[in-house]
Design a protein around this motif. Structure first.
Motif, PDB file in Angstrom:
ATOM      1  N   SER A 150       0.396  -2.054   1.739  1.00  0.00           N
ATOM      2  CA  SER A 150      -0.677  -1.810   0.611  1.00  0.00           C
ATOM      3  C   SER A 150       0.199  -1.586  -0.850  1.00  0.00           C
ATOM      4  O   SER A 150       1.322  -1.304  -0.968  1.00  0.00           O
ATOM      5  CB  SER A 150      -1.156  -0.320   0.942  1.00  0.00           C
ATOM      6  OG  SER A 150      -0.309   0.681   0.873  1.00  0.00           O
TER       7      SER A 150
ATOM      8  N   ALA B  40      -6.242   0.818  -9.185  1.00  0.00           N
ATOM      9  CA  ALA B  40      -6.736  -0.212  -8.179  1.00  0.00           C
ATOM     10  C   ALA B  40      -5.867  -0.142  -7.144  1.00  0.00           C
ATOM     11  O   ALA B  40      -4.598  -0.237  -7.212  1.00  0.00           O
ATOM     12  CB  ALA B  40      -6.982  -1.707  -8.881  1.00  0.00           C
TER      13      ALA B  40
ATOM     14  N   VAL C 251     -10.824  -4.264  -2.914  1.00  0.00           N
ATOM     15  CA  VAL C 251     -10.130  -3.612  -3.627  1.00  0.00           C
ATOM     16  C   VAL C 251     -10.714  -2.260  -3.983  1.00  0.00           C
ATOM     17  O   VAL C 251     -11.984  -2.293  -4.232  1.00  0.00           O
ATOM     18  CB  VAL C 251      -9.961  -4.281  -4.733  1.00  0.00           C
ATOM     19  CG1 VAL C 251      -9.122  -3.519  -6.002  1.00  0.00           C
ATOM     20  CG2 VAL C 251      -8.924  -5.657  -4.422  1.00  0.00           C
TER      21      VAL C 251
ATOM     22  N   LEU D 159      -5.011  -1.889  -2.940  1.00  0.00           N
ATOM     23  CA  LEU D 159      -5.256  -2.969  -2.156  1.00  0.00           C
ATOM     24  C   LEU D 159      -4.486  -2.534  -0.829  1.00  0.00           C
ATOM     25  O   LEU D 159      -3.298  -2.513  -0.616  1.00  0.00           O
ATOM     26  CB  LEU D 159      -4.883  -4.367  -2.564  1.00  0.00           C
ATOM     27  CG  LEU D 159      -4.814  -5.638  -1.865  1.00  0.00           C
ATOM     28  CD1 LEU D 159      -6.160  -5.959  -1.441  1.00  0.00           C
ATOM     29  CD2 LEU D 159      -3.900  -6.669  -2.356  1.00  0.00           C
TER      30      LEU D 159
ATOM     31  N   ARG E  41      -0.751  -0.419  -5.201  1.00  0.00           N
ATOM     32  CA  ARG E  41      -1.956   0.486  -5.996  1.00  0.00           C
ATOM     33  C   ARG E  41      -1.202   0.608  -7.263  1.00  0.00           C
ATOM     34  O   ARG E  41       0.018   1.026  -7.423  1.00  0.00           O
ATOM     35  CB  ARG E  41      -1.877   2.047  -5.120  1.00  0.00           C
ATOM     36  CG  ARG E  41      -3.069   2.774  -6.296  1.00  0.00           C
ATOM     37  CD  ARG E  41      -3.440   4.059  -5.313  1.00  0.00           C
ATOM     38  NE  ARG E  41      -4.600   4.768  -5.963  1.00  0.00           N
ATOM     39  CZ  ARG E  41      -4.340   5.711  -6.902  1.00  0.00           C
ATOM     40  NH1 ARG E  41      -2.931   6.294  -7.424  1.00  0.00           N
ATOM     41  NH2 ARG E  41      -5.442   6.240  -7.604  1.00  0.00           N
TER      42      ARG E  41
END
Length: 698
Positions: free
Chosen positions: A272, A264, A218, A266, A274
């Motif tokens: 994905s 953050a 992360v 990922l 965010r």
């Protein structure tokens, strides 16, 4: 150089799958024929920036390599050419806030209005006709349709994409004359730390820090910013004869703000996500329109003792299959402010206070499907905003009952990409936009308004050196809740008959990058046709003059933009941008032609960057703004003279540490202390300087 540039780009193109005949939209963007992973473009830009002469060319303001967060360019999609600012472009400007990021950008105007808001205009548009997005979410407060750029810290920005024509349908309703798409995304596999502290004239002071921490797959970003100033500098007191300042800066222009940012992200093979959060808390004064004699007119004597915005954004990108992609955005904005009105420019007696509270929820879904012969996108967006306000008579100590307003915006549309040949691609879009106001604060209920939007783009790769793109689109801007129902502490007379603006926008862009020269040239003629243009007029009732919004018959405009960027040597980059426009309102039958105010006739930017071998840089700018017109308090027309200002900015490394490079930096803006009059009584700042030290992760 060109070969080296292409090799550098290729080295940083991250591919998740073997290169197919047609690549999934979520994974790839197309940049001059090179495919680059959209989610890691910021990292690629940073890597390119480290290559010296290549960086200077790639980061050129005239560069059409686009990094768009919301409307992604796929292999076969034709999109409006965008003006991009990379992280290096932004770094060279040494901005403190968003306001300074966009100054001296071709076709972009910044002015501080009578409410103290630094607002953006694209190609002479009104500030509500262009929209600003951060990580895919709009930042304008829906009640008013504007954002104060002077309160957003520049340190959060990684790159900017500016579209100055009919925006792609992903941006929804109201983005009729362009958008600014800002990304805060950063990608790194190592810990990074950025920090700076600066001081300037009139007690200005800045401290900020930011960290990037990759933890267990992360990516985390955290940032904090604090800025304060005592006043804005004054170049000449003549345009503001009723401001009592005596050399200590413009009266009532102090500011103190604290901002936080967190994100953050990922990323996995399937897609994905965010999430980002931004919080800004400010206390500010605003300059009065000091060309108005308070004994004869009614300038505002206002302060904002509480201005607070919190915005949460979620972005997701999911590969449903090799040919199907789903992108999503969701946002929530909480906004609160207090407006305190005083009886005179001494700000000693507070008369009235207005308390505003806004809650906004919105979202967007984009479903893309690759059909081999063509690509389709289905787009839907929804936003609902509720505004609550009440007013207090501070002298009588009485308050009104809270009034509540609500607006819903819905946009549903589709787009198809049709490649016509190996060198020609086209995209066509159609959307339906609708606005309704189910809560009107006790005012008469307005019927829902709707309209169709359409657009088309055609891109021809005429040669390896020349790209020609043409776009045409129709968009609608609905009146904001404030335009429909707000009276601004009694200053405005409501108009229940306001209609939406409808804009037809077109342009033609030639982008030439000769292989034999380190040169980029762009040329864009453009036009606009707006029906029911929203404007303001003075209305006198019982001897009292009040402002009122109304619809003009319409307006039209045309202009031309020209940009050149030349890598003169391995250390020197020269920039030249020119912009000219002619905007006119329609003449009503039997009447005189209304004047469109505060639209400068032209703009010219000349800039030179010198890069030192040790990583330092010095930038010199000349920015000329053409003449415009404004309205006097009595309704007569006044001419705003043109202006030319000069700026110098530098940064220089002084020490290398484990965490990065320490630099000293400084800037002197408006060196000659020139009066820059974007509107009557509210000139831009005079000469200003700042000096600071910063730590930049390498």
């Amino acid at each position: 150089m060109r070969k080296q540039q292409e090799e550098t780009r290729g080295a940083h193109a991250l591919r998740r799958h073997p290169t197919p005949k047609r690549m999934p939209n979520r994974i790839y963007g197309r940049i001059h024929g090179t495919t680059v992973r959209i989610g890691r473009l910021a990292a690629s830009v940073l890597a390119i920036a480290s290559t010296g002469t290549v960086a200077a060319e790639d980061a050129a303001p005239g560069n059409l390599d686009e990094i768009s967060v919301t409307a992604i360019r796929s292999e076969d999609r034709a999109l409006q050419p965008a003006h991009t600012l990379s992280e290096q472009d932004i770094e060279r400007r040494l901005p403190t806030d968003f306001n300074e990021v966009f100054r001296a950008v071709m076709g972009v105007g910044i002015r501080t209005n009578s409410r103290g808001e630094a607002v953006l205009r694209l190609r002479g548009s009104e500030e509500r006709q262009s929209q600003i997005f951060i990580d895919g979410a709009p930042i304008s407060v829906p009640w008013d349709g504007r954002a104060d750029l002077s309160l957003f810290p520049a340190s959060f920005i990684r790159n900017v994409s500016i579209i100055k024509s009919a925006a792609p349908i992903e941006y929804g309703a109201n983005a009729v004359l362009g958008v600014v798409d800002i990304s805060t995304f950063e990608r790194s596999d190592v810990f990074k730390l950025n920090a700076r502290s600066e001081m300037g004239n009139h007690g200005s002071y800045l401290m900020e820090g930011e960290v990037f921490v990759p933890v267990g797959g992360v990516d985390l970003q955290l940032g904090v910013n604090h800025f304060s100033r005592d006043a804005i500098s004054v170049a000449d007191g003549a345009p503001i004869p009723f401001d009592p300042q005596t050399g200590d800066g413009r009266t009532n222009t102090d500011l103190e703000s604290t901002s936080f940012f967190a994100a953050a992200a990922l990323e996995r093979e399937w897609g994905s996500f965010r999430i980002s959060a931004m919080d800004i808390d400010a206390d500010k004064g605003i300059a009065a329109a000091a060309h108005i004699d308070p004994a004869e007119g009614s300038p505002r004597f206002w302060r904002y003792p509480d201005w607070h915005m919190t915005q949460l954004s979620l972005a997701g990108d999911i590969a449903l299959s090799e040919t199907t992609d789903l992108r999503m955005n969701a946002w929530h904005q909480r906004f609160e402010q207090k407006i305190v009105s005083y009886d005179d420019i001494t700000y000693s007696t507070a008369e009235e206070q207005q308390d505003d509270r806004d809650r906004t929820y919105g979202g967007r879904l984009v479903l893309s499907q690759d059909w081999q012969a063509l690509t389709t996108r289905l787009v839907t967006s929804l936003q609902e905003s509720t505004h609550t306000q009440f007013e207090t008579d501070l002298i009588a100590d009485t308050s009104t009952e809270p009034e509540q307003f609500r607006q819903r915006l819905i946009s549903i549309g589709g787009e198809v990409d049709i490649p016509l040949s190996n060198t020609v691609k086209s995209s066509l879009s159609l959307a339906y936009d609708r606005a309704s106001t189910p809560l009107t604060g006790g005012r008469p209920v307005q019927p829902a308004i709707s309209n169709w939007a359409a657009g088309g783009a055609l891109e021809w790769q005429a040669s390896n050196e020349l790209t020609i793109t043409t776009t045409l689109g129709q968009r609608t801007r609905f009146p904001t809740m404030r335009e429909l129902y707000g009276n601004a502490l009694g200053r405005f007379l409501l108009n229940p008959d306001l209609k939406p603006e409808t804009a037809l926008v077109g342009d033609l862009t030639f982008a030439w990058t000769p292989a034999a020269l380190p040169l980029e040239l762009t040329l864009t003629p453009w036009f606009t046709r707006i029906d029911d243009t929203l404007s303001q007029r003075n209305v006198t009732i019982d001897g009292v003059s009040r402002r009122q919004r109304y619809n003009l018959e319409g307006s039209r405009g045309y202009g031309i933009e020209m940009g050149a960027n030349w890598q003169a040597s391995s250390t020197i980059t020269l920039e030249a941008n020119a912009f000219w426009q002619d905007l006119k309102a329609d003449r009503p039958a039997g009447g005189t032609r209304p004047v469109l105010y505060q639209r400068p006739k032209g703009q010219l930017l000349l800039a030179a960057n010198y890069s030192f071998a040790n990583g330092g840089n010095i930038r010199a700018e000349m920015n000329h703004l053409g003449h415009a017109f404004d309205e006097n308090e009595d309704g007569t027309v006044a001419r705003l003279d043109g202006s030319t200002e000069f700026n110098v900015k530098f940064y220089m490394p002084v020490k290398v540490t484990t965490y990065g490079i320490w630099q000293i930096y400084g800037a002197v803006n408006n060196i000659t202390d020139t009066v820059v009059p974007p509107q009557l009584g509210l000139p831009d700042a005079g000469r200003a300087f700042k000096l600071g030290i910063r730590l930049v992760s390498d």
